[in-house]
Design a protein around this motif. Structure first.
Motif, PDB file in Angstrom:
ATOM      1  N   MET A   1       3.590 -10.354  -9.121  1.00 26.18           N
ATOM      2  CA  MET A   1       4.497 -10.391  -7.981  1.00 26.18           C
ATOM      3  C   MET A   1       3.713 -10.673  -6.708  1.00 26.18           C
ATOM      4  SD  MET A   1       7.649 -10.026  -8.571  1.00 26.18           S
ATOM      5  CE  MET A   1       8.067  -9.712  -6.874  1.00 26.18           C
ATOM      6  N   LEU A   2       4.309 -11.466  -5.887  1.00 27.72           N
ATOM      7  CA  LEU A   2       3.651 -11.754  -4.616  1.00 27.72           C
ATOM      8  C   LEU A   2       4.408 -11.024  -3.522  1.00 27.72           C
ATOM      9  CD1 LEU A   2       3.200 -15.496  -5.362  1.00 27.72           C
ATOM     10  CD2 LEU A   2       1.429 -13.756  -5.358  1.00 27.72           C
ATOM     11  N   ALA A  13      -7.085  -4.960   2.730  1.00 22.95           N
ATOM     12  CA  ALA A  13      -7.231  -6.306   3.283  1.00 22.95           C
ATOM     13  C   ALA A  13      -8.429  -7.099   2.767  1.00 22.95           C
ATOM     14  CB  ALA A  13      -7.223  -6.240   4.797  1.00 22.95           C
ATOM     15  N   GLU A  15      -9.781  -7.117   0.034  1.00 21.15           N
ATOM     16  CA  GLU A  15      -9.690  -7.410  -1.405  1.00 21.15           C
ATOM     17  C   GLU A  15      -8.426  -8.179  -1.766  1.00 21.15           C
ATOM     18  OE1 GLU A  15      -9.975  -3.702  -3.444  1.00 21.15           O
ATOM     19  OE2 GLU A  15     -11.886  -3.200  -2.518  1.00 21.15           O
ATOM     20  N   VAL A  16      -7.693  -8.666  -0.770  1.00 23.71           N
ATOM     21  CA  VAL A  16      -6.441  -9.356  -1.064  1.00 23.71           C
ATOM     22  C   VAL A  16      -6.692 -10.836  -1.343  1.00 23.71           C
ATOM     23  CG1 VAL A  16      -4.256 -10.170  -0.086  1.00 23.71           C
ATOM     24  CG2 VAL A  16      -4.939  -7.787   0.191  1.00 23.71           C
ATOM     25  N   LEU A  31       0.948 -15.948   0.863  1.00 21.93           N
ATOM     26  CA  LEU A  31       1.490 -14.805   0.120  1.00 21.93           C
ATOM     27  C   LEU A  31       0.365 -14.015  -0.520  1.00 21.93           C
ATOM     28  CD1 LEU A  31       4.502 -16.631  -1.528  1.00 21.93           C
ATOM     29  CD2 LEU A  31       4.604 -14.935   0.287  1.00 21.93           C
ATOM     30  N   ILE A  33      -1.316 -11.565  -3.244  1.00 23.22           N
ATOM     31  CA  ILE A  33      -1.140 -11.100  -4.618  1.00 23.22           C
ATOM     32  C   ILE A  33      -1.326  -9.592  -4.615  1.00 23.22           C
ATOM     33  CG2 ILE A  33      -1.937 -11.268  -6.979  1.00 23.22           C
ATOM     34  CD1 ILE A  33      -2.917 -14.010  -6.406  1.00 23.22           C
ATOM     35  N   TRP A  52      19.212  15.062  -1.422  1.00 22.72           N
ATOM     36  CA  TRP A  52      18.438  15.814  -2.415  1.00 22.72           C
ATOM     37  C   TRP A  52      18.944  15.523  -3.821  1.00 22.72           C
ATOM     38  CZ3 TRP A  52      20.992  19.275  -5.577  1.00 22.72           C
ATOM     39  CH2 TRP A  52      22.307  19.606  -5.205  1.00 22.72           C
ATOM     40  N   LYS A  53      20.194  15.042  -3.934  1.00 20.81           N
ATOM     41  CA  LYS A  53      20.728  14.728  -5.255  1.00 20.81           C
ATOM     42  C   LYS A  53      20.022  13.535  -5.883  1.00 20.81           C
ATOM     43  CE  LYS A  53      25.351  16.656  -4.722  1.00 20.81           C
ATOM     44  NZ  LYS A  53      26.788  16.458  -4.943  1.00 20.81           N
ATOM     45  N   ASN A  64       0.052  -5.727 -13.653  1.00 22.30           N
ATOM     46  CA  ASN A  64      -1.251  -6.318 -13.354  1.00 22.30           C
ATOM     47  C   ASN A  64      -1.490  -6.289 -11.856  1.00 22.30           C
ATOM     48  OD1 ASN A  64      -0.909  -7.164 -16.038  1.00 22.30           O
ATOM     49  ND2 ASN A  64      -2.308  -8.866 -15.673  1.00 22.30           N
ATOM     50  N   GLU A  81      -8.777  -8.855 -11.952  1.00 23.69           N
ATOM     51  CA  GLU A  81      -7.408  -8.555 -12.348  1.00 23.69           C
ATOM     52  C   GLU A  81      -7.468  -7.509 -13.447  1.00 23.69           C
ATOM     53  OE1 GLU A  81      -5.164 -11.785 -14.081  1.00 23.69           O
ATOM     54  OE2 GLU A  81      -3.290 -10.708 -13.815  1.00 23.69           O
ATOM     55  N   LYS A 173      19.835  20.512   0.877  1.00 25.35           N
ATOM     56  CA  LYS A 173      21.087  21.203   0.520  1.00 25.35           C
ATOM     57  C   LYS A 173      21.830  21.742   1.735  1.00 25.35           C
ATOM     58  CE  LYS A 173      19.959  22.354  -4.227  1.00 25.35           C
ATOM     59  NZ  LYS A 173      20.000  23.313  -5.328  1.00 25.35           N
TER      60      LYS A 173
ATOM     61  N   MET B   1      -5.897 -13.579 -14.614  1.00 23.89           N
ATOM     62  CA  MET B   1      -7.156 -14.330 -14.623  1.00 23.89           C
ATOM     63  C   MET B   1      -7.001 -15.617 -13.825  1.00 23.89           C
ATOM     64  SD  MET B   1      -9.623 -12.934 -16.160  1.00 23.89           S
ATOM     65  CE  MET B   1     -10.604 -14.426 -16.195  1.00 23.89           C
ATOM     66  N   GLU B  21      -7.873 -18.133  -0.155  1.00 22.86           N
ATOM     67  CA  GLU B  21      -8.482 -17.143   0.737  1.00 22.86           C
ATOM     68  C   GLU B  21      -8.512 -15.790   0.052  1.00 22.86           C
ATOM     69  OE1 GLU B  21      -6.094 -16.978   4.272  1.00 22.86           O
ATOM     70  OE2 GLU B  21      -5.987 -19.156   4.415  1.00 22.86           O
ATOM     71  N   ALA B  22      -9.597 -15.032   0.298  1.00 23.02           N
ATOM     72  CA  ALA B  22      -9.680 -13.658  -0.191  1.00 23.02           C
ATOM     73  C   ALA B  22     -10.051 -12.793   0.999  1.00 23.02           C
ATOM     74  CB  ALA B  22     -10.728 -13.538  -1.283  1.00 23.02           C
ATOM     75  N   GLY B  23      -9.175 -11.837   1.349  1.00 19.84           N
ATOM     76  CA  GLY B  23      -9.389 -11.069   2.576  1.00 19.84           C
ATOM     77  C   GLY B  23      -9.462 -12.033   3.738  1.00 19.84           C
ATOM     78  N   ASN B  64       0.228 -12.062 -18.330  1.00 17.54           N
ATOM     79  CA  ASN B  64       1.102 -12.502 -17.245  1.00 17.54           C
ATOM     80  C   ASN B  64       0.760 -13.932 -16.869  1.00 17.54           C
ATOM     81  OD1 ASN B  64       1.579  -9.702 -17.170  1.00 17.54           O
ATOM     82  ND2 ASN B  64       2.187  -9.869 -15.034  1.00 17.54           N
ATOM     83  N   GLU B  81       6.529 -15.033 -11.843  1.00 22.03           N
ATOM     84  CA  GLU B  81       5.547 -14.381 -12.714  1.00 22.03           C
ATOM     85  C   GLU B  81       6.310 -13.745 -13.864  1.00 22.03           C
ATOM     86  OE1 GLU B  81       3.282 -11.181 -10.989  1.00 22.03           O
ATOM     87  OE2 GLU B  81       1.851 -11.208 -12.624  1.00 22.03           O
ATOM     88  N   PHE B 254      26.513  18.094 -10.052  1.00 21.63           N
ATOM     89  CA  PHE B 254      27.232  16.831 -10.216  1.00 21.63           C
ATOM     90  C   PHE B 254      28.456  17.042 -11.092  1.00 21.63           C
ATOM     91  CE2 PHE B 254      22.826  15.771  -9.414  1.00 21.63           C
ATOM     92  CZ  PHE B 254      22.943  14.817  -8.421  1.00 21.63           C
ATOM     93  N   ARG B 258      30.880  11.921 -12.451  1.00 28.84           N
ATOM     94  CA  ARG B 258      29.716  11.302 -11.835  1.00 28.84           C
ATOM     95  C   ARG B 258      28.590  11.124 -12.863  1.00 28.84           C
ATOM     96  NH1 ARG B 258      25.517  11.387  -7.421  1.00 28.84           N
ATOM     97  NH2 ARG B 258      23.893  10.700  -8.843  1.00 28.84           N
TER      98      ARG B 258
END
Lengths: 403, 403
Positions: A1-2, A13, A15-16, A31, A33, A52-53, A64, A81, A173, B1, B21-23, B64, B81, B254, B258
């Protein structure tokens, strides 16, 4: 997912990994990862949780993640990864959140101790070494044969820190608005690396029986005259031991020796050899993968003896790892001695104060050792001085080098 | 990977996500995120495989992959993905490679038909629709209630195509150098999407019993006077039905209604209600998630009746999906009628020639329908004309719209 939530990933940051192009197209917006999931999950929590419910809310996922390590990657221990199990749980009270810790610890220990045969030490991190967003961090620690410590499954109690950052509030509650209490916990495929490194030997992989899918390999020793009978017995034994998913290696183009090496390399816990002499005596020869010990066992006793042998291997692997852990642990209140112990690749229990500066000095003077976890036995530290600054110590803490 | 083999990924080029780009650091070399695994696996195969003794080589992995779809993503069906099971197998002979097809088909059908209750049609793709690197492609096809066809598990026979591209050669028994024969096969989390879409209804998820982790939810109907007794019976039933991992929902804050909605939304196959009247009659009320049918069953018969009910639900789900598939399939040799059928959201069996141009025209004139698979019954097409060009047809082929 991005994730588009670039503003939230500042902690990770450096390590992105950023995707800026798709095919031949430059993207309008770069984007990230996913290096971690808080930034994806918590804004949703903030929307889902009203009362709270809705609590407790417990999410558990395998996912991943990508972290752009600039140091040399080490297969299974530190890769860019990796596959990650993470739990993100939300509670209405601090008490409930804290009560989850021992449950998670028990579940993770079951996987790692009981199945992977890896004894570890559970302990709480110092303030400096805890996860940045957490109130406290606890991890299980394992030792490799090179005395590097591996940090295993972890549990973070986040208090209300993330709830405040991500606005995760609920009506209690009494109709009063409160911030929720959260925990995060994780285990990763890194534990496979620890399992491979701790149990294996120069012949290859050694798999704990409880983890090995095929617990037995049957190798018939084939000579022209006796081939048919030996194969028949091998087939019979394979059927009888079916519940251990045995592999019958009846390939004729490979020598027995070549087959032995191949299955040793792959870590199969037990090898059953059946040759003409075994046939005569109505027995088989069994070789244990972990210590190469040979046993002769009557065919009629196999069904009874195999589970015992597998149990024995499991215990031996665990005990050896335990020995490794114990024999590489030292205790001292003397700085010079500590530095020498670390040079000798030991994990060392020392008294320290809780100043982060002392931890920086420790790292400098030992060539990279860090505090691992505070002595879980809570031994008294009343009369001891911090091994670095000599002021009164706050706790006994283990130090050593990690992956 | 991340793969550096940019030169090999040309086939997927428009769908490749590039990390640049990384960081805060610009990378010297942009890195492709894996859209497929051939480019990573086959250069290694080329190094590992030397002799017929190394064959067959069978690798199976879950991984993935990222494909930069430019169209609108549809959750579970078409996302950027997704989690993917892929097998990459290598054989010394064409015969062995071809023999693997039915094995793979059987394994995949077991998962999807037996567990997910999804009937499908297995069929071979036309030349135009097959995987670019393959000699032929076969897939299982499923139908959603909107009559879109979902392509499920697939099997590609690659012949020696990849072996020649990646130089995967071996010495055969006679010492002669040969190119290897390969297959590729895959199933993905997309099948979960098909399962959700085909069985579920306006109340939420409907899980086939064989897939549902918790097959039963027990809801005690609580009134002050009878609460204690009802809860005691609920606990007893929970223990008795332990092998179906029942959930006992004893929350008092509940309403039963419900709770009913909540567990319906989550797809639990059977709901057991226990109220004061049930208590008197020593029975429970059971509601089937798939058709809301209510049954009253004696407590003493529960252990016998529950497995039957679960089996019944599994069969009903399968049969309904089968009905959906059959009732949305038509056959015609008339182009106008075909176009109308496709407008009416049907899958249509038509005669066609094998020209790729006719498939392009088909797509144009039907607003995006494509050939799905050649009639697996191999019905004779001798006297029929291609529905597009009117020349002699080569086969009967199903056409329709897919995700």
């Amino acid at each position: 997912m991005l994730s588009k939530e670039a503003e939230h990933v500042k902690g990770f940051a450096p390590e992105v990994a950023w995707v800026t192009e798709a095919g031949d197209t430059k993207l309008n917006e770069r984007l990230a990862i996913r290096p971690t999931s808080e930034t994806i999950i918590y804004p949703s929590y903030s929307k889902w949780i009203r009362s709270w419910k809705n609590l407790p809310l417990k999410y558990n996922q395998w996912v991943n993640v990508v972290r752009w390590e600039f140091n040399n990657p080490v297969l299974f221990f530190r890769t860019r990864e990796f596959l990650f199990n993470e739990g993100h749980t939300v509670f209405a009270t601090e008490k409930e959140a804290l009560a989850e810790g021992p449950q998670i610890r028990k579940a993770y220990e079951k996987v790692v101790e009981e199945f992977m045969a890896l004894p570890g030490i559970y302990g709480r991190k110092t303030n400096k070494e805890k996860f940045a967003g957490a109130v406290f961090t606890e991890k299980i620690h394992y030792m490799l044969s090179n005395s590097r410590v591996i940090e295993g499954p972890c549990f973070h109690h986040d208090g209300q820190n993330f709830a405040k950052a991500y606005d995760i509030k609920f009506l209690d509650k009494n109709g009063k608005e409160e911030y929720a209490w959260q925990n995060t916990w994780a285990i990763s495929t890194r534990m496979l690396g620890a399992m491979f490194a701790i149990h294996s030997d120069n012949k290859g992989l050694v798999l704990p029986p409880k983890v090995a899918e095929n617990k037995i390999v049957i190798i018939p020793i084939l000579f022209d005259k006796t081939k048919e009978k030996v194969l028949k017995l091998a087939e019979k034994i394979k059927k009888e031991l079916n519940s251990f998913s045995p592999i019958l290696d009846e390939r004729e183009d490979f020598s027995p020796g070549r087959k032995f090496s191949e299955w040793e390399l792959k870590g199969i816990p037990l090898r059953i050899e059946i040759g003409p002499k075994d046939l005569e005596k109505n027995q088989v020869t069994i070789v244990k993968r972990n210590d190469s010990k040979k046993l002769e066992i009557k065919v009629s006793s196999l069904k009874k003896e195999i589970p015992k042998l597998l149990e024995q291997i499991q215990t031996e692997l665990y005990n050896n790892a335990k020995k490794l852990l114990n024999s590489n642990t030292e205790k001292t209140e003397n700085k010079k001695q500590m530095i020498q112990f670390i040079k000798d690749k030991k994990m060392v229990l020392v008294p320290m104060c809780s100043s982060e500066k002392c931890e920086d000095v420790l790292k400098d003077e030992t060539g990279g050792a860090k505090t691992l976890f505070i002595d879980p036995k809570n031994s008294s530290v009343k009369n001891s001085k911090c091994i670095i600054c000599n002021k009164p110590a706050d706790y006994w803490v283990y130090v050593g080098k990690t992956y």
